[in-house]
Design a protein around this motif. Structure first.
Motif, mmCIF file in Angstrom:
data_model
loop_
_atom_site.group_PDB
_atom_site.id
_atom_site.type_symbol
_atom_site.label_atom_id
_atom_site.label_comp_id
_atom_site.label_asym_id
_atom_site.label_seq_id
_atom_site.Cartn_x
_atom_site.Cartn_y
_atom_site.Cartn_z
ATOM 1 N N GLY A 255 -7.759 3.696 -13.996
ATOM 2 C CA GLY A 255 -7.850 2.247 -13.943
ATOM 3 C C GLY A 255 -7.823 1.635 -12.558
ATOM 4 O O GLY A 255 -7.801 0.416 -12.422
ATOM 5 N N ARG A 256 -7.830 2.471 -11.529
ATOM 6 C CA ARG A 256 -7.770 1.915 -10.179
ATOM 7 C C ARG A 256 -8.773 2.589 -9.250
ATOM 8 O O ARG A 256 -9.103 3.750 -9.407
ATOM 9 N N TRP A 257 -9.255 1.842 -8.251
ATOM 10 C CA TRP A 257 -10.037 2.393 -7.156
ATOM 11 C C TRP A 257 -9.166 2.344 -5.903
ATOM 12 O O TRP A 257 -8.260 1.519 -5.815
ATOM 13 N N TYR B 58 -12.331 7.958 -1.414
ATOM 14 C CA TYR B 58 -12.348 6.794 -2.299
ATOM 15 C C TYR B 58 -12.273 7.315 -3.728
ATOM 16 O O TYR B 58 -13.221 7.907 -4.227
ATOM 17 N N ALA C 263 -16.274 -1.237 -6.894
ATOM 18 C CA ALA C 263 -15.175 -2.102 -7.307
ATOM 19 C C ALA C 263 -14.637 -2.816 -6.085
ATOM 20 O O ALA C 263 -14.597 -2.266 -4.993
ATOM 21 N N GLY D 291 -7.505 -1.261 -5.672
ATOM 22 C CA GLY D 291 -7.389 -2.338 -6.650
ATOM 23 C C GLY D 291 -7.716 -1.857 -8.042
ATOM 24 O O GLY D 291 -7.850 -0.658 -8.286
ATOM 25 N N GLU D 292 -7.864 -2.806 -8.945
ATOM 26 C CA GLU D 292 -8.091 -2.474 -10.348
ATOM 27 C C GLU D 292 -9.578 -2.326 -10.663
ATOM 28 O O GLU D 292 -10.420 -2.981 -10.086
ATOM 29 N N ILE D 293 -9.868 -1.463 -11.620
ATOM 30 C CA ILE D 293 -11.224 -1.307 -12.128
ATOM 31 C C ILE D 293 -11.325 -2.030 -13.460
ATOM 32 O O ILE D 293 -10.403 -1.957 -14.280
ATOM 33 N N GLN E 51 -12.157 -2.558 -17.232
ATOM 34 C CA GLN E 51 -12.080 -1.575 -18.306
ATOM 35 C C GLN E 51 -13.205 -1.752 -19.310
ATOM 36 O O GLN E 51 -13.347 -0.972 -20.233
#
Lengths: 340, 340, 340, 340
Positions: free
Chosen positions: B265-267, B260, A256, A269-271, A273
């Protein structure tokens, strides 16, 4: 059809994937327009056709393919309906983009292969869209260019947030791991010869009775080994990664990235969905390449042989999953049309 | 003192930083032991000495330095008390590690410089601990090795979660940016010749009256330009980064890393909240190098000239901050002892 | 021995690892000093003792352990010599730090276990230094804190640049994968119950006859699955990574980081070439914790049971490697001393 | 023009950028086709038209705009030719996408603004394509959503591999930094009120006489501060990054990513060498949005006011660059048509 004529496309199946392809052909991809939509549910077909100029709704795929404004066929109906639609399209010698799976089983795929072989030229592209993802393309180029030396292993992760009701263990192989099966065959340029499935304890987040996650091991004709974590109820996001290990280096795709935020004690940051977000560009590129090739009268990309081989590996995978044993993959002889 | 004798250290000042150095010398760094602690608050001194075998508590730094079991001095008292302690240590010809600032103002630093010059050899190391951080050391090596070509610019960020009560704008320069001032001088190998300060609108998260953040611009004798974001109430973590831009490439240190994690919903991962966590290894390495050198009878690392130059740049920086103008830095002639 | 007395350590074995520990105890770790070195090669022992004040060279471990200035023993001799040294140290009731493997085989480990059990308290710490690496510690804390939910899988990579002459396939398990075996047991808190080894085609970069890389699969008592890529001639660097997959998230350690350089068309940085660089801090921390505990009269960290269990899993692994079959691990009953 | 009619576009200017837009409209963007190409070099115009069905070559922009199959105009000619083409397009009330700069100077931009104001509605979109880049869009959304609190600073880097012959210092502002000027105005939602330029020593890699790199400082009406490193001969790649610092967090875009390769002692990946690669998607998205809006009879995105404001800031920037002083930006009153 000259270089610059517009390709008239019949979209067969107007569920989520089909509707998305209708939108893509209408709004995103140049050089094509949707001239027909087909659904056994006539109201749904009419709904899909509405608002698209010159688009006719059908309930019968064969009728749509006979229409003069249909130059090509995109099949997005449920898998069991694919064989009939494919044979009809081949009967009309129309270029086809068929969503995966080509067919739900290897035997049906063989029948489609025979029909195409009788035609004497390729007409079918199978919707293994990862081959059109920018990162996969870069990895393929790196491997083919020898940048890592000969590839020896692939480590793959395939994670979904959650499964819809009715999702079965077999679907973990047939609907999910099938992408890694095709990607492995394509990246390594070798057929898969055996499948083993390890079953860790199931996650508490998985539905009752679904052995999720699993670890699928693939062996190839040339001796490469591929491990695939399939985890379809991971809860946190949609994540696909693949690390190729070669004799001189390794390369990983799928980390990501994007906006790097530092806030509230965390960096990151965001992954994504959803596969629609993650592979949106790949879907667009896949259809664009298919349209471009069809306008030139050509067929490229993953074909019937690839669809057949994936189906055969999936059958072995489902058996391996059920038995815990290593299951060998038996493939038919590869016809000359597919480089056999 | 042979190679393997143990260095007896007097720690002057037993506040947070002093107590941490006592612990470090007692538990972490080999080859030294704390034989004296000094604090004008006698009870605090006694508290710090308690539990350390052979450690005496003093309220008078000069008395401690006269003790036969004191071979070296670590000064961690408040800045205004440094000059007196430094002069006393130099009078005893003892190796000193002095927490930054060397002195609060350039004039006092000059007096210390004269005292050391009279001694005829270096005895003072200043606690610019970033020079001992692994990433800074790698960046320094990369620059010195010419890997980026000649350095042209540094982009620095210095962010703290929040300031304690009583923190002033001047302290943003004297206590915080002073680290970037020393790091820039060291990394570039050039003196700073001018300072300008830009003041964005203050953050709503900053205490009333504190113009936080600010952008500090440094120019060097060789024409390099350094920009420093100082943001001491950023709220989210402790973050120090530095990007060096050379003629052929750029290198950045300070990106958060470590575990990590992908979840919810986040990395990403966690950010250190404190300089103690971020620079723990640098503090350890700094003291270890100082002890090692002292046991060999030597003094290394940033010295009195560096402490003086930093003080002079800070004075210009505080003036630049107050006036909005570009302020030139005036340095005294560099004595031969410091490579002048 | 009071809290602040210095621990006199006998280092048994003065090869690369032993010499490094001598240096560590002499220069890095506070609270200990090397009072004896032992090597069957008397000249090498004398060489190691030279320059260390108060250090005596021995050729006989038992003689060293009888010396009055020896409070503790660090065993860094070749594995086959461990049992005898361990039994001698236990006979003197001395705290031991024994480099892995505890013993080359499970049977010998059982004999050591019996000796320690007769003593009635733990005296042996085994040198599984990854348990002291900052990233592993953070991962362990994350798992124990439930941040990822229950752990289900570990994906591990263990890559070395190249093997020395004489390196065998069994050593891939016994010397390399043994670290993942211990890390998996520790991170998951479960015993390993079965091992399978897959053998991809060998890399052209591996010595003739060495099946490198391999994929080792471990199953645990609680149903977790661990895959380990072991690739000891990867050519490009030393790389150890581990991704834990839990019910609610995943966390990966071991990504290379540090200085982020952009130059010559590429972004990225350097990879460590050696475990000494990668795990330097872990080695330091391991010895420091051992010394601290020994000075308090205690023994912590991985113990004889862990050394025994690792040996038993390695034996199964070597058999799995040779046969291609899944091999079950048979463990003796866990004595009460080790929480059985 | 109904929703699904095809937009006939005249492309003015068929140099590198114009030719790329012709290709984009022909192959990538659906709903539009190139019906006219204009170039004062008639042969080049004919070359560009060749192979595109129904496309006419012109040497006169006004003539092309009068053609019945031209519904919209894309201006990609050199900047000095923009004003005349813009006024012609506005005279025909045609939607325009005008490559940046809108005009080379603020005075000309004001004249275009007056012409559009007389029309009474917006017709011109300016080609600030970064507003269509996925990462910039995410940063804009994050800032607008308040995720970082109020923005206080932007740190920007803009690096090119090398400049073509004839590239001047003014072009560093007018052609390169103009992108950051627009991005800063857009991200912060504030006008720029002052510019200062710092000039580090020039890189040895820059052409004789070009003061490269430079550090450009922008101040906004609301008190935000923006620093821009402009380095147009950095040698190693094309790199654009932007970190927004808000009251509660920071977010950075532009970190290179993609395939993560570990090989030959290094981790990392490739850097784009060219803005075409880096911003390909942004160019596609920009044109697609423009076409979509034009087909609906609307005009969106950065407009004439934005082109004017950027020109005014560039003029101040060039003066600041030449003088070393802080130069205030004077803007005309903002007409009601542009939200004034």
């Amino acid at each position: 059809m000259t270089q610059h004529s517009t390709l008239g496309v019949a979209v067969v199946g107007t569920g989520r994937m089909g509707a998305d392809h209708v939108r893509r052909l209408d709004e995103v991809v140049s050089g094509a327009r949707v001239t027909a939509v087909v659904d056994i549910d006539g109201d749904r077909a009419k709904g899909a056709a509405r608002g698209i100029a010159g688009c006719t709704a059908y309930t019968d795929a064969a009728a749509a393919m006979a229409a003069p404004d249909v130059d090509a066929v995109l099949i997005a109906s449920p898998g069991p309906a694919h064989e009939e639609a494919l044979l009809a399209a081949l009967a009309h010698d129309l270029p086809v983009l068929c969503e995966k799976p080509l067919t739900p089983d290897a035997a049906a795929a063989l029948r489609v292969m025979e029909a195409e072989a009788r035609l004497g030229h390729r007409r079918v592209q199978v919707g293994f869209m990862r081959r059109y993802d920018a990162e996969y393309l870069r990895l393929k180029a790196l491997l083919d260019g020898g940048g890592l030396g000969r590839p020896l292993m692939l480590h793959c992760r395939h994670r979904n947030v959650a499964t819809p009701p009715g999702f079965t263990e077999q679907m973990m192989i047939n609907d999910s791991v099938v992408h890694e099966i095709d990607a492995a065959r394509w990246l390594l340029g070798e057929e898969i010869t055996a499948v083993t499935v390890l079953r860790p304890r199931p996650s508490g987040g998985a539905p009752e009775g679904l052995g999720d996650p699993q670890l699928v091991l693939l062996e190839t004709a040339g001796g490469a080994v591929v491990d695939v974590e399939i985890f379809v109820n991971c809860g946190f996001g949609y994540q696909v990664s693949c690390e190729a290990v070669g004799e001189r280096g390794a390369a990983r795709l799928g980390d990501a990235h994007g906006l790097y935020v530092t806030a509230a004690g965390r960096w990151g940051g965001e992954i994504a969905q959803d596969y629609v977000v993650r592979f949106e560009d790949a879907y667009d590129r896949q259809v664009r390449r298919w349209v471009d090739a069809a306008r030139r009268g050509e067929t490229e990309g993953p074909g019937v042989w690839d669809g057949y081989a994936a189906a055969a590996v999936c059958e072995a995978g489902v058996r391996a999953q059920a038995t815990g044993a290593r299951v060998a993959v038996e493939l038919a002889a590869r016809p000359a049309l597919y480089g056999g």
